[in-house]
Scaffold this motif. Sequence first.
Motif, short mmCIF file in Angstrom:
data_model
loop_
_atom_site.label_atom_id
_atom_site.label_comp_id
_atom_site.label_asym_id
_atom_site.label_seq_id
_atom_site.Cartn_x
_atom_site.Cartn_y
_atom_site.Cartn_z
N ALA A 27 0.83 -1.21 0.00
CA ALA A 27 0.00 0.00 0.00
C ALA A 27 0.87 1.26 0.00
N VAL A 28 1.96 1.22 0.73
CA VAL A 28 2.90 2.35 0.74
C VAL A 28 3.47 2.56 -0.66
N TRP A 29 3.83 1.46 -1.33
CA TRP A 29 4.37 1.55 -2.69
C TRP A 29 3.32 2.13 -3.63
N ILE A 30 2.08 1.65 -3.53
CA ILE A 30 1.02 2.16 -4.40
C ILE A 30 0.80 3.65 -4.17
N ALA A 31 0.77 4.07 -2.92
CA ALA A 31 0.60 5.50 -2.61
C ALA A 31 1.73 6.31 -3.22
N GLY A 36 3.43 9.86 -7.93
CA GLY A 36 4.46 10.12 -8.94
C GLY A 36 5.88 9.97 -8.43
N ALA A 37 6.06 9.26 -7.31
CA ALA A 37 7.38 9.15 -6.70
C ALA A 37 8.10 7.85 -7.02
N VAL A 38 7.52 7.02 -7.87
CA VAL A 38 8.16 5.74 -8.21
C VAL A 38 8.33 5.68 -9.72
N PRO A 39 9.55 5.86 -10.19
CA PRO A 39 9.75 5.72 -11.63
C PRO A 39 9.67 4.24 -12.02
N ALA A 107 9.88 -2.56 13.39
CA ALA A 107 11.06 -2.14 12.63
C ALA A 107 10.65 -1.33 11.40
N TYR A 108 9.40 -1.47 10.99
CA TYR A 108 8.91 -0.79 9.79
C TYR A 108 8.08 0.45 10.10
N ARG A 109 8.03 0.83 11.37
CA ARG A 109 7.15 1.93 11.78
C ARG A 109 7.51 3.27 11.15
N ALA A 110 8.74 3.47 10.73
CA ALA A 110 9.13 4.76 10.15
C ALA A 110 8.88 4.84 8.64
N VAL A 111 8.53 3.73 8.02
CA VAL A 111 8.39 3.72 6.56
C VAL A 111 7.33 4.71 6.09
N THR A 112 6.11 4.59 6.59
CA THR A 112 5.04 5.46 6.12
C THR A 112 5.29 6.92 6.46
N PRO A 113 5.65 7.26 7.71
CA PRO A 113 5.92 8.68 7.99
C PRO A 113 7.07 9.25 7.15
N THR A 114 8.07 8.44 6.88
CA THR A 114 9.19 8.91 6.06
C THR A 114 8.73 9.19 4.63
N LEU A 115 7.91 8.30 4.09
CA LEU A 115 7.39 8.53 2.75
C LEU A 115 6.50 9.77 2.72
N VAL A 116 5.64 9.92 3.70
CA VAL A 116 4.75 11.09 3.75
C VAL A 116 5.57 12.38 3.81
#
Length: 129
Positions: A27-31, A36-39, A107-116
């Motif tokens: 879901a993070v990847w799709i967002a 437009g952040a994934v070439p 261990a993955y808790r920072a992934v979404t906030p970092t992407l946002v």
Amino acid sequence: MQRSLDGLYFNGYNSSFFSPLNAEMAAVWIAAHLAGAVPLPDPDAMRRQVEAQLAFMDAATDRHHCRGTKIIPFSLKNVDEVLDDLDLNISRRVRAAHWLNPVDPSAYRAVTPTLVARLRTRAGVLQDA
């Protein structure tokens, strides 16, 4: 004839003990892609990647990757690939520990906030331009 279906995404639970983690990281990847952040590679390169992934799964599971449940290494490999696409993967040390011990979802808790934060910064840069 091969067609492209731009804007069609699949996400959800697969037959894995890590379904919540896999689904959340997908879901993070799709967002990120929608923002437009994934070439993406060209369609032929993507087809080759899919064919290579299917060949890997066939070889690694003796052609039985669609039955039963998946466990490490396939589920963690998927999470690693998704996060590598986003340049958001967790540390190598923690990933190695996950291969030997129970996975710690925190261990993955920072992934979404970092992407946002990255997307907000990018949006601000685009608005200032």
